[in-house]
Enzyme design. Structure first.
Site, mmCIF file in Angstrom:
data_model
loop_
_atom_site.group_PDB
_atom_site.id
_atom_site.type_symbol
_atom_site.label_atom_id
_atom_site.label_comp_id
_atom_site.label_asym_id
_atom_site.label_seq_id
_atom_site.Cartn_x
_atom_site.Cartn_y
_atom_site.Cartn_z
ATOM 1 N N LYS A 87 7.441 25.657 67.318
ATOM 2 C CA LYS A 87 7.862 26.762 66.440
ATOM 3 C C LYS A 87 8.483 26.153 65.183
ATOM 4 O O LYS A 87 9.424 25.351 65.265
ATOM 5 C CB LYS A 87 8.864 27.624 67.186
ATOM 6 C CG LYS A 87 9.037 29.013 66.647
ATOM 7 C CD LYS A 87 9.878 29.831 67.612
ATOM 8 C CE LYS A 87 10.045 31.262 67.150
ATOM 9 N NZ LYS A 87 11.012 31.976 67.986
HETATM 10 O O1 G3P Z 1 11.851 36.617 68.059
HETATM 11 C C1 G3P Z 1 12.841 36.553 67.076
HETATM 12 C C2 G3P Z 1 14.077 37.123 67.626
HETATM 13 O O2 G3P Z 1 14.667 36.293 68.570
HETATM 14 C C3 G3P Z 1 15.030 37.623 66.645
HETATM 15 O O3 G3P Z 1 15.435 38.818 67.148
HETATM 16 O O4 G3P Z 1 16.921 40.717 67.420
HETATM 17 O O5 G3P Z 1 17.827 38.490 66.635
HETATM 18 O O6 G3P Z 1 16.411 39.887 65.149
HETATM 19 P P1 G3P Z 1 16.737 39.526 66.543
#
Ligand code: G3P
Length: 218
Positions: A87
């Site tokens: 990634k």
């Molecule tokens: O897949 C990306 C994710 O981990 C981010 O999610 O909810 O932190 O924006 P969030």
């Protein structure tokens, strides 16, 4: 649409796997830290543990932000297990690294994608997946789902093989909309995946069926 779980929590990964719907896992440095996984060797061991639960792509994120560091780190991650996907953040050095990994047939997930232009660039570089962050766009009064449809149109126009991996998915309707718009993959927390199964009419209907059965068999 493939279902990935967005966590580094081994119990949640196991639970989603046992539901029989899990195709892969995504992690990021914040999710690793949330589980208290720190230190280079512990982090590498944790990725191996995840790969032992799920037989599917497992995204493991590099920390380096310059080309050479990304190459070395990404290669070390990929060497851990054949299911590892490297990634890489959407920055100019990251684009170069994605191209280098693509030339070596090492799969990549270009993360922190917030615009169609970024998605186009990552596809040109040969990314296996790109991760547009829906929830974080919604958080700043932008339309995360609109980005998914723009990227879908661009990739279909030119038959790009890069898969749209909808990320920062926060709730069940995000998942449904991603499927409607043709995202190839979505990654979500276990809570959002489990919420797909819930409907009050299902619960009421089941209660009624069981009560009627009990009456008939009293
Ligand atoms: O897949 C990306 C994710 O981990 C981010 O999610 O909810 O932190 O924006 P969030």
């Amino acid at each position: 649409m493939k279902f990935f779980i967005d966590t580094a929590n081994l119990q949640e990964i196991q639970e989603a796997y046992e539901m029989g719907i899990l195709d892969g896992v995504t992690t990021n440095p914040s999710l690793m830290a949330k589980e208290g996984i720190t230190g280079y060797n512990n982090i590498l061991n944790h990725y191996v543990k995840i790969c032992q639960i799920v037989d599917g792509p497992v995204s493991a994120e590099v920390i380096s932000t310059e080309f050479q560091g990304m190459l070395e780190e990404g290669q070390a991650l990929f060497d851990l297990h054949p299911n590892i996907v490297v990634k890489i953040p959407m920055i100019p050095e990251g684009i170069k690294a994605i191209r280098a990994f693509s030339d070596k047939n090492i799969p990549t997930n270009c993360t922190l994608v917030f615009s169609a232009g970024q998605a186009l660039l990552a596809a040109k570089a040969g990314a296996t997946y790109i991760s547009p962050f829906l929830g974080r766009l919604d958080d700043v009064s932008s339309d995360g789902l609109d980005l998914i449809s723009q990227i879908r149109a661009i990739y279909d126009n030119y038959d790009f093989d890069t898969q749209i991996l909808a990320a920062s998915v926060r709730h069940p309707m995000h998942i449904v909309h991603c499927a409607t718009l043709g995202a190839d993959v979505m990654t979500a927390p276990l809570s959002a995946i489990k919420a797909l199964a819930k409907h009050p009419l299902t619960d009421i209907g089941l209660q009624q069926f069981l009560a009627d059965h009990a009456k008939g068999n009293a």
